[in-house]
Scaffold this motif. Structure first.
Motif, PDB file in Angstrom:
ATOM      1  N   GLU A  90      50.190  22.927  16.501  1.00  9.22           N
ATOM      2  CA  GLU A  90      49.997  21.504  16.254  1.00  9.22           C
ATOM      3  C   GLU A  90      51.349  20.801  16.124  1.00  9.22           C
ATOM      4  OE1 GLU A  90      47.208  18.441  13.728  1.00  9.22           O
ATOM      5  OE2 GLU A  90      47.200  20.561  13.182  1.00  9.22           O
ATOM      6  N   GLU A  91      52.316  21.480  15.520  1.00 11.56           N
ATOM      7  CA  GLU A  91      53.658  20.909  15.389  1.00 11.56           C
ATOM      8  C   GLU A  91      54.259  20.625  16.771  1.00 11.56           C
ATOM      9  OE1 GLU A  91      52.678  23.768  13.724  1.00 11.56           O
ATOM     10  OE2 GLU A  91      52.360  22.728  11.824  1.00 11.56           O
ATOM     11  N   GLU A  92      54.045  21.534  17.723  1.00 14.55           N
ATOM     12  CA  GLU A  92      54.584  21.345  19.072  1.00 14.55           C
ATOM     13  C   GLU A  92      53.940  20.146  19.766  1.00 14.55           C
ATOM     14  OE1 GLU A  92      55.432  23.751  23.237  1.00 14.55           O
ATOM     15  OE2 GLU A  92      53.797  24.457  21.944  1.00 14.55           O
ATOM     16  N   ASP A 102      57.875   7.837  23.151  1.00 20.54           N
ATOM     17  CA  ASP A 102      58.932   6.914  22.737  1.00 20.54           C
ATOM     18  C   ASP A 102      59.437   6.125  23.952  1.00 20.54           C
ATOM     19  OD1 ASP A 102      60.870   5.584  21.262  1.00 20.54           O
ATOM     20  OD2 ASP A 102      62.302   7.235  21.404  1.00 20.54           O
ATOM     21  N   GLY A 103      59.181   4.845  23.970  1.00 17.68           N
ATOM     22  CA  GLY A 103      59.553   3.997  25.104  1.00 17.68           C
ATOM     23  C   GLY A 103      58.563   4.065  26.246  1.00 17.68           C
ATOM     24  N   GLY A 104      57.512   4.854  26.062  1.00 22.41           N
ATOM     25  CA  GLY A 104      56.480   4.997  27.090  1.00 22.41           C
ATOM     26  C   GLY A 104      55.169   4.400  26.620  1.00 22.41           C
ATOM     27  N   GLU A 105      54.091   5.051  26.990  1.00 20.70           N
ATOM     28  CA  GLU A 105      52.759   4.519  26.692  1.00 20.70           C
ATOM     29  C   GLU A 105      51.809   5.670  26.406  1.00 20.70           C
ATOM     30  OE1 GLU A 105      49.328   1.995  29.106  1.00 20.70           O
ATOM     31  OE2 GLU A 105      50.984   2.892  30.219  1.00 20.70           O
ATOM     32  N   THR A 106      51.073   5.594  25.313  1.00 20.02           N
ATOM     33  CA  THR A 106      50.046   6.587  25.006  1.00 20.02           C
ATOM     34  C   THR A 106      48.758   6.167  25.693  1.00 20.02           C
ATOM     35  OG1 THR A 106      51.051   7.208  22.897  1.00 20.02           O
ATOM     36  CG2 THR A 106      48.710   7.675  23.155  1.00 20.02           C
ATOM     37  N   LEU A 107      48.243   7.031  26.551  1.00 18.56           N
ATOM     38  CA  LEU A 107      46.981   6.765  27.240  1.00 18.56           C
ATOM     39  C   LEU A 107      45.800   7.267  26.413  1.00 18.56           C
ATOM     40  CD1 LEU A 107      48.091   7.844  30.834  1.00 18.56           C
ATOM     41  CD2 LEU A 107      48.078   5.539  29.857  1.00 18.56           C
ATOM     42  N   MET A 108      45.985   8.428  25.759  1.00 19.27           N
ATOM     43  CA  MET A 108      44.998   8.984  24.838  1.00 19.27           C
ATOM     44  C   MET A 108      45.780   9.497  23.636  1.00 19.27           C
ATOM     45  SD  MET A 108      42.451  11.101  27.417  1.00 19.27           S
ATOM     46  CE  MET A 108      41.271  11.594  26.155  1.00 19.27           C
ATOM     47  N   PRO A 109      45.589   8.915  22.449  1.00 19.06           N
ATOM     48  CA  PRO A 109      46.342   9.366  21.278  1.00 19.06           C
ATOM     49  C   PRO A 109      45.942  10.784  20.878  1.00 19.06           C
ATOM     50  CG  PRO A 109      44.697   7.748  20.649  1.00 19.06           C
ATOM     51  CD  PRO A 109      44.666   7.825  22.150  1.00 19.06           C
ATOM     52  N   PRO A 110      46.823  11.490  20.182  1.00 16.41           N
ATOM     53  CA  PRO A 110      46.498  12.856  19.760  1.00 16.41           C
ATOM     54  C   PRO A 110      45.224  12.867  18.917  1.00 16.41           C
ATOM     55  CG  PRO A 110      48.821  12.363  19.334  1.00 16.41           C
ATOM     56  CD  PRO A 110      48.165  11.083  19.747  1.00 16.41           C
ATOM     57  N   ASP A 111      44.277  13.680  19.347  1.00 15.04           N
ATOM     58  CA  ASP A 111      42.993  13.759  18.655  1.00 15.04           C
ATOM     59  C   ASP A 111      42.216  14.931  19.232  1.00 15.04           C
ATOM     60  OD1 ASP A 111      40.933  13.143  16.922  1.00 15.04           O
ATOM     61  OD2 ASP A 111      40.635  11.109  17.661  1.00 15.04           O
ATOM     62  N   SER A 112      41.090  15.247  18.583  1.00 19.62           N
ATOM     63  CA  SER A 112      40.155  16.230  19.106  1.00 19.62           C
ATOM     64  C   SER A 112      39.111  15.470  19.917  1.00 19.62           C
ATOM     65  CB  SER A 112      39.481  16.988  17.962  1.00 19.62           C
ATOM     66  OG  SER A 112      38.484  17.831  18.491  1.00 19.62           O
ATOM     67  N   TYR A 113      39.059  15.750  21.205  1.00 18.87           N
ATOM     68  CA  TYR A 113      38.115  15.055  22.089  1.00 18.87           C
ATOM     69  C   TYR A 113      36.940  15.948  22.475  1.00 18.87           C
ATOM     70  CZ  TYR A 113      41.634  11.401  22.453  1.00 18.87           C
ATOM     71  OH  TYR A 113      42.520  10.401  22.151  1.00 18.87           O
ATOM     72  N   ALA A 117      41.381  21.672  20.532  1.00 18.20           N
ATOM     73  CA  ALA A 117      41.634  21.373  19.124  1.00 18.20           C
ATOM     74  C   ALA A 117      42.338  20.031  18.977  1.00 18.20           C
ATOM     75  CB  ALA A 117      42.476  22.487  18.496  1.00 18.20           C
ATOM     76  N   LYS A 118      43.267  19.748  19.898  1.00 17.64           N
ATOM     77  CA  LYS A 118      43.998  18.482  19.882  1.00 17.64           C
ATOM     78  C   LYS A 118      44.527  18.232  21.285  1.00 17.64           C
ATOM     79  CE  LYS A 118      47.119  16.097  16.713  1.00 17.64           C
ATOM     80  NZ  LYS A 118      48.017  16.309  15.555  1.00 17.64           N
ATOM     81  N   PHE A 119      44.476  16.970  21.697  1.00 16.80           N
ATOM     82  CA  PHE A 119      44.886  16.600  23.047  1.00 16.80           C
ATOM     83  C   PHE A 119      45.529  15.217  22.998  1.00 16.80           C
ATOM     84  CE2 PHE A 119      44.109  14.386  27.050  1.00 16.80           C
ATOM     85  CZ  PHE A 119      44.548  15.305  27.987  1.00 16.80           C
ATOM     86  N   ALA A 120      46.538  15.013  23.837  1.00 13.98           N
ATOM     87  CA  ALA A 120      47.149  13.686  23.986  1.00 13.98           C
ATOM     88  C   ALA A 120      47.579  13.518  25.437  1.00 13.98           C
ATOM     89  CB  ALA A 120      48.352  13.535  23.066  1.00 13.98           C
TER      90      ALA A 120
END
Length: 136
Positions: A90-92, A102-113, A117-120
């Protein structure tokens, strides 16, 4: 005796002036990563002097190539083609999401979809799209 087979298919990234900055940034994010070679435009050549005519680098042992196109194109990177990163902790995934967004764009924020377990999913500041996955 095992022989090393060269990578058959290599991802090729075309930038318009940011190839070296992008390579340096990407190499800083992953272990077993390095810039392998850079050939630059010289004085009087097609591209701006000192810009990247052709380069290769590796990320986590995977080889990539890139250039700085001296021609302005009506297209850029798109999320329909992305780099998929299988994260070990999860740290990675959190570290990579923070750095790449940073300076970009999040299309899907980190979450469990529901499929991990976690995806971004992010587009970095250079326009390259990354899917970050932490398996169940």
């Amino acid at each position: 005796m095992a022989t090393t087979v060269p990578q058959k298919i290599t991802t090729f990234l075309m930038f318009e002036g940011a190839a070296e900055e992008a390579m340096t940034f990407y190499v800083s994010l992953f272990e077993d990563s390095e810039i392998l070679d850079i050939t630059r435009y010289g004085a009087g050549e097609a591209g701006p002097e000192g810009s990247v005519w052709h380069a290769s680098f590796s990320l986590a042992g995977q080889r990539f190539m890139c250039i700085d196109s001296h021609v302005s194109h009506g297209f850029g990177f798109t999320p329909s083609m992305s780099l998929f990163v299988q994260c070990g902790t999860e740290e990675e995934i959190d570290r990579l999401h923070t750095a790449l967004s940073d300076g970009g764009e999040t299309l899907m924020p980190p979450d469990s979809y529901g499929f991990s377990a976690k995806f971004a999913w992010v587009n970095d500041r250079f326009g390259v799209s990354w899917q970050l996955n932490l398996a169940e």
